[in-house]
Structures are given as structure tokens and as C-alpha cells.
Design an enzyme around this catalytic site. Structure first.
Site, PDB file in Angstrom:
ATOM      1  N   GLU A  50       1.428   3.645   2.144  1.00  0.00           N
ATOM      2  CA  GLU A  50       2.183   3.866   3.372  1.00  0.00           C
ATOM      3  C   GLU A  50       3.296   2.838   3.544  1.00  0.00           C
ATOM      4  OE1 GLU A  50      -2.175   5.004   4.023  1.00  0.00           O
ATOM      5  OE2 GLU A  50      -1.091   3.340   3.103  1.00  0.00           O
ATOM      6  N   CYS A  80      -5.472   1.984   5.997  1.00  0.00           N
ATOM      7  CA  CYS A  80      -6.219   0.778   6.351  1.00  0.00           C
ATOM      8  C   CYS A  80      -5.666   0.206   7.661  1.00  0.00           C
ATOM      9  CB  CYS A  80      -6.097  -0.246   5.227  1.00  0.00           C
ATOM     10  SG  CYS A  80      -4.434  -0.975   5.089  1.00  0.00           S
ATOM     11  N   CYS A 122      -1.852  -0.807   7.398  1.00  0.00           N
ATOM     12  CA  CYS A 122      -0.948   0.344   7.448  1.00  0.00           C
ATOM     13  C   CYS A 122      -1.019   1.037   8.803  1.00  0.00           C
ATOM     14  CB  CYS A 122      -1.271   1.299   6.307  1.00  0.00           C
ATOM     15  SG  CYS A 122      -0.990   0.539   4.680  1.00  0.00           S
ATOM     16  N   HIS A 160       0.868  -1.178   0.000  1.00  0.00           N
ATOM     17  CA  HIS A 160       0.000   0.000   0.000  1.00  0.00           C
ATOM     18  C   HIS A 160       0.906   1.230   0.000  1.00  0.00           C
ATOM     19  CE1 HIS A 160      -3.940  -1.895   1.737  1.00  0.00           C
ATOM     20  NE2 HIS A 160      -3.532  -2.479   0.625  1.00  0.00           N
ATOM     21  N   SER A 170      -7.090   7.592   3.878  1.00  0.00           N
ATOM     22  CA  SER A 170      -6.997   7.139   5.263  1.00  0.00           C
ATOM     23  C   SER A 170      -6.387   5.744   5.331  1.00  0.00           C
ATOM     24  CB  SER A 170      -8.392   7.141   5.890  1.00  0.00           C
ATOM     25  OG  SER A 170      -8.314   6.905   7.272  1.00  0.00           O
TER      26      SER A 170
END
Length: 151
Positions: free
Chosen positions: A60, A85, A88, A58, A83
Site C-alpha cells: 500500500e 497492517c 498502512c 509495504h 489486509s
């Protein structure tokens, strides 16, 4: 809680947006992230699940991987266009990153309460351009989006 969003936050979120657009241009999901220490970018990344066939890259996670090994994250801020998940967010908690700035939490709520429950400050900007970017992506590629969030 007082909103701590600043011009600097908007600058770094724009850098995260650039990462999201880079990921989208590569055929991936448009989510970008930036890690900052003392006003300087030390890591940047974007969702690369499609590009690298990864189950966990992802935005991040790619950003943190690209930041390399750090002796501490307690003086950093992570910026994400969407935002984070639970995966992360768990990494953010594990590394004790004290502040998360989120570009949008309309198309995907993520786990802000989980982060806050661990003492992390979460600022949600809900920038209209990021909201529309994700909305358009989700409408255009719902199967890919659902795969990314395990729906």
C-alpha cells in the site's frame, strides 16, 4: 452493512494480484496494491522491503508513493491483496481514503476494525487464490514474513 463488491472490484483486485506476483518474481513478498479514482488506476505498487531494503515499502505504501502527490484521496478506493497492517491502515486513515477492498484477511488479519472505527468502508473478499498464495509464501519463507510483520 451491504457488501458493495462488484465486477469492477474483482478486476482491480486482479490488477493488485499482478502487482503481488511481480513483487514475488523480484524476490520479494507477494503483496500488491492499486489506487483507483473514477474507475481508473492512478497508482499501483507492491511490497518492496526486500528489493529496496526499505523498512516501510509495504504494498500500500509503494502504491501511494507511486500515485504521486494528490490534492485529495477522498474520492479514491485502495485495493490490497492482503489486509493492511497498522502502518498502512494509519496512512489510509491519514489520507481519508474512504474505501478499502481486501483480497484476503485469513493469513494476516490486519487492522480492519481500526479502519472501520475511522469511518472507512472495508470489504474483505477472501479470495481462495490469494489466501493460498500467501499461505504458501509464509510456509516457504517464515523468517522473511515475520520480519515484514515485525514478529
Amino acid at each position: 452493512m451491504k457488501n458493495m463488491t462488484s465486477e469492477q472490484d474483482l478486476f482491480f483486485m486482479n490488477e493488485a494480484k499482478d502487482e503481488a506476483l511481480k513483487g514475488f518474481s523480484e524476490g520479494g513478498i507477494p503483496i500488491g496494491s492499486i489506487l483507483v479514482r473514477d474507475g481508473k488506476i492512478i497508482g499501483r505498487g507492491h511490497n518492496q522491503r526486500v528489493q529496496k531494503g526499505s523498512s516501510i515499502l509495504h504494498g500500500e505504501m509503494d502504491c501511494l508513493m507511486n500515485a504521486g502527490r494528490q490534492t485529495s484521496y477522498r474520492d479514491t478506493v485502495i485495493y490490497s491483496t492482503l489486509s493492511p497492517c497498522m502502518m498502512c491502515s494509519g496512512t489510509i486513515v491519514q489520507f481519508k481514503i474512504p474505501r478499502v477492498v481486501v483480497g484476503e484477511a485469513v493469513n494476516f488479519l490486519g487492522a480492519p476494525e481500526f479502519l472501520r472505527s475511522h469511518g472507512i468502508t472495508v470489504e474483505i473478499l477472501n479470495q481462495p487464490d490469494l489466501i493460498s498464495m500467501m499461505k504458501e509464501f509464509i510456509q516457504a519463507k517464515p523468517q522473511l514474513w515475520n520480519e515484514d510483520i515485525s514478529e
